[in-house]
Design a protein around this motif. Structure first.
Motif, PDB file in Angstrom:
ATOM      1  N   GLY A  13       0.822  -1.203   0.000  1.00 19.38           N
ATOM      2  CA  GLY A  13       0.000   0.000   0.000  1.00 19.38           C
ATOM      3  C   GLY A  13       0.850   1.243   0.000  1.00 19.38           C
ATOM      4  O   GLY A  13       1.820   1.362  -0.711  1.00 19.38           O
ATOM      5  N   ALA A  14       0.467   2.189   0.841  1.00 17.42           N
ATOM      6  CA  ALA A  14       1.155   3.469   0.877  1.00 17.42           C
ATOM      7  C   ALA A  14       2.423   3.413   1.711  1.00 17.42           C
ATOM      8  O   ALA A  14       3.171   4.357   1.775  1.00 17.42           O
ATOM      9  N   PRO A  40       2.345  13.724  -4.109  1.00 15.86           N
ATOM     10  CA  PRO A  40       2.189  12.281  -3.917  1.00 15.86           C
ATOM     11  C   PRO A  40       2.891  11.485  -5.017  1.00 15.86           C
ATOM     12  O   PRO A  40       2.791  11.810  -6.197  1.00 15.86           O
ATOM     13  N   GLY A  41       3.634  10.466  -4.597  1.00 16.38           N
ATOM     14  CA  GLY A  41       4.336   9.618  -5.549  1.00 16.38           C
ATOM     15  C   GLY A  41       5.662  10.175  -6.019  1.00 16.38           C
ATOM     16  O   GLY A  41       6.353   9.530  -6.821  1.00 16.38           O
ATOM     17  N   TYR A  60       5.459   7.733   3.409  1.00 18.64           N
ATOM     18  CA  TYR A  60       4.143   7.374   2.886  1.00 18.64           C
ATOM     19  C   TYR A  60       4.054   7.950   1.475  1.00 18.64           C
ATOM     20  O   TYR A  60       3.509   9.034   1.257  1.00 18.64           O
ATOM     21  N   ASP A  61       4.638   7.226   0.535  1.00 19.91           N
ATOM     22  CA  ASP A  61       4.855   7.755  -0.808  1.00 19.91           C
ATOM     23  C   ASP A  61       3.560   8.124  -1.518  1.00 19.91           C
ATOM     24  O   ASP A  61       3.505   9.136  -2.229  1.00 19.91           O
ATOM     25  N   LYS A  62       2.529   7.323  -1.349  1.00 16.89           N
ATOM     26  CA  LYS A  62       1.291   7.559  -2.101  1.00 16.89           C
ATOM     27  C   LYS A  62       0.603   8.862  -1.729  1.00 16.89           C
ATOM     28  O   LYS A  62      -0.177   9.393  -2.521  1.00 16.89           O
ATOM     29  N   ILE A  63       0.888   9.365  -0.536  1.00 16.28           N
ATOM     30  CA  ILE A  63       0.293  10.649  -0.151  1.00 16.28           C
ATOM     31  C   ILE A  63       1.352  11.743  -0.044  1.00 16.28           C
ATOM     32  O   ILE A  63       1.034  12.878   0.316  1.00 16.28           O
ATOM     33  N   ASP A 249      -5.283   0.675   3.981  1.00 13.57           N
ATOM     34  CA  ASP A 249      -4.568  -0.459   3.413  1.00 13.57           C
ATOM     35  C   ASP A 249      -5.011  -1.791   3.993  1.00 13.57           C
ATOM     36  O   ASP A 249      -4.776  -2.837   3.389  1.00 13.57           O
ATOM     37  N   TYR A 287      -6.902   9.823   2.134  1.00 16.66           N
ATOM     38  CA  TYR A 287      -6.493   8.517   1.612  1.00 16.66           C
ATOM     39  C   TYR A 287      -7.376   7.415   2.197  1.00 16.66           C
ATOM     40  O   TYR A 287      -7.807   6.497   1.484  1.00 16.66           O
TER      41      TYR A 287
END
Length: 458
Positions: A13-14, A40-41, A60-63, A249, A287
């Protein structure tokens, strides 16, 4: 509700693996705790820069939220200059255990850190007044909820060995988020000293087993997401970010959030540290929402009108030396309760009036629930009564768990719409005060009304 005024393994997940173990972070001298915010990312350049002057505790890469530690007093300015970095801010104002080995200043006595009353041991099961007030006792005749529905208790930890909780506790989805780093060591999610999280968990899902008390949704599950640190029960932003991301997640349907993010009662965007804290938690809560989670939060216990043009604070920062902050603008937010897509819950008494301590506010409070003298589970197979919006919020989380059980395909927005539609209109005249504004169907004391468990399963 607690906060200042009341009380290297890669994952999916994140979550992204840490570049420094928890022990190595703790061993470093004089480290400050920071939140680094990026698109994000797009965190790699920022992480590389952090590693030159500190450590990446977690990312927390996704956010686009990096939890960093550094002993460099110029760390924030250096990282802010890195291409792609949007914000940098300190998440705490004083040393804490695990940073310099020195505990933060204990929080002063406060109405959000509720003290239990009439502590008792195991006893025959009773249906308490709060469950009758929201018709939960009638709802159980139809269903007690689905074991597939998990509510994450973002709090001080849960005593999962309690006789009224063990059957409904999901250890596989429980975690400690201390320091902003998820830790699934068995039992790490249990409380250090505070009974708060265990009490909240019982209100949501204490088992219907002939013992003690019964939760709103006794056929559903709870998981502990320990987002507090130490005996002072500090809910720092990195811990809360970890908790919301974990909830999404791990496919929780609901989270309960009976706290505000320490060390600031209200987060103001003109302060870079507070701005970064608010943005990090906002992204994490979003998220969770986008991942299928309904986030429910306590309104707070300062008897404050959150819809007023100004608000004041004399308790922050609560981990060092507090200063007076009078006449803060309304844009200075209590987080997470004033974030978008968070269900904000006020508290009522056994007579249906607004609890004297409960915050309120037209178009801020979304729904009301019992929160005065609520009996529930305490660590060590004990039971006791607490008062606070902390106790009101889990009633609503439990109703959402019932809604998720009876509407398994519903989105968070659909569940919240049902929650509001099914609440019983509660007029200002029932509030017991003169500061309530708005019509019966949606007012400052009770929002959309008193939550109703029976309607959730009908």
């Amino acid at each position: 509700m607690i906060g200042a005024v009341a009380l290297t393994a890669a994952l999916t997940g994140a979550y992204v693996g840490t570049t420094a173990s928890v022990s190595s972070v703790a061993a470093a001298a004089d480290l400050g705790a920071y939140l680094v915010i990026t698109e994000p990312g797009n965190t790699q350049a920022a992480k590389d820069a952090v590693a030159k002057d500190g450590v990446v505790a977690y990312s927390y890469d996704k956010i686009g939220v990096i939890v960093a530690r550094s002993a460099d007093s110029g760390f924030a300015a250096k990282i802010k200059a890195v291409d792609g970095v949007q914000q940098v801010g300190k998440s705490r104002t004083a040393a804490t255990a695990g940073l310099r080995g020195v505990a933060p200043k204990p929080k002063p006595p406060k109405p959000m850190l509720e003290q239990p009353q009439s502590i008792t041991g195991a006893s025959a099961e009773t249906v308490e007044w709060d469950m009758k007030a929201i018709h939960a006792d009638q709802a159980w005749a139809k269903t007690t909820g689905s074991a597939d529905v998990v509510t994450g208790i973002l709090d001080t930890g849960i005593d999962d060995t309690h006789e009224d909780l063990s059957a409904n506790f999901d250890a596989s989805k429980s975690v400690s988020c201390a320091g902003g780093v998820p830790n699934t060591t068995p039992g790490i999610w249990r409380p250090d000293s505070s009974e708060h999280g265990t009490h909240v968990a019982g209100t949501v899902a204490a088992a219907k087993n002939g013992k003690g008390v019964i939760g709103v949704a006794p056929g559903t599950k709870v998981a502990a997401v320990k987002v507090s640190e130490g005996t002072g029960s500090f809910f720092y932003a990195e811990n809360v970010v970890c908790g919301f991301v974990w909830a999404a997640d791990h496919k929780f349907k609901v989270t309960n959030n009976s706290y505000y993010v320490d060390p600031w009662l209200y987060l103001c965007s003109d302060d870079p540290d507070q701005k970064a804290i608010a943005e990090a938690v906002r992204r994490a809560a979003e998220y969770a929402h986008d991942g299928g989670v309904v986030n429910v939060a306590a309104a707070g216990n300062a008897s404050t009108d959150l819809a007023a043009a100004t608000r004041s604070d004399s308790s922050s920062p609560n981990d060092s030396t507090a200063t007076s902050r009078p006449n803060l603008p309304k844009s200075c937010l209590s987080v997470p309760t004033e974030l978008p897509d968070v269900v904000t819950v006020s508290s009522t008494t056994s007579t249906g009036a607004k609890s004297s301590f409960s915050n309120f506010g037209l178009n801020v409070v979304d729904v009301a629930a019992p929160g005065s003298n609520i009996k529930s589970t305490l660590p060590g197979n004990q039971y006791g009564s607490l008062s606070g919006t902390s106790m009101a919020s889990p009633h609503v989380a439990g109703v959402v768990a019932l809604l998720a059980s009876t509407h398994p395909g519903a989105s968070p927005d659909e569940l919240v719409k049902l929650l509001y539609t099914q609440a019983t209109d509660w007029s200002c005249s029932k509030g017991g005060g003169s500061t309530c504004t708005g019509p019966d169907a949606n007012n400052g004391y009770f929002g959309e009304g008193l939550t109703d468990a029976l309607k959730a399963v009908s």
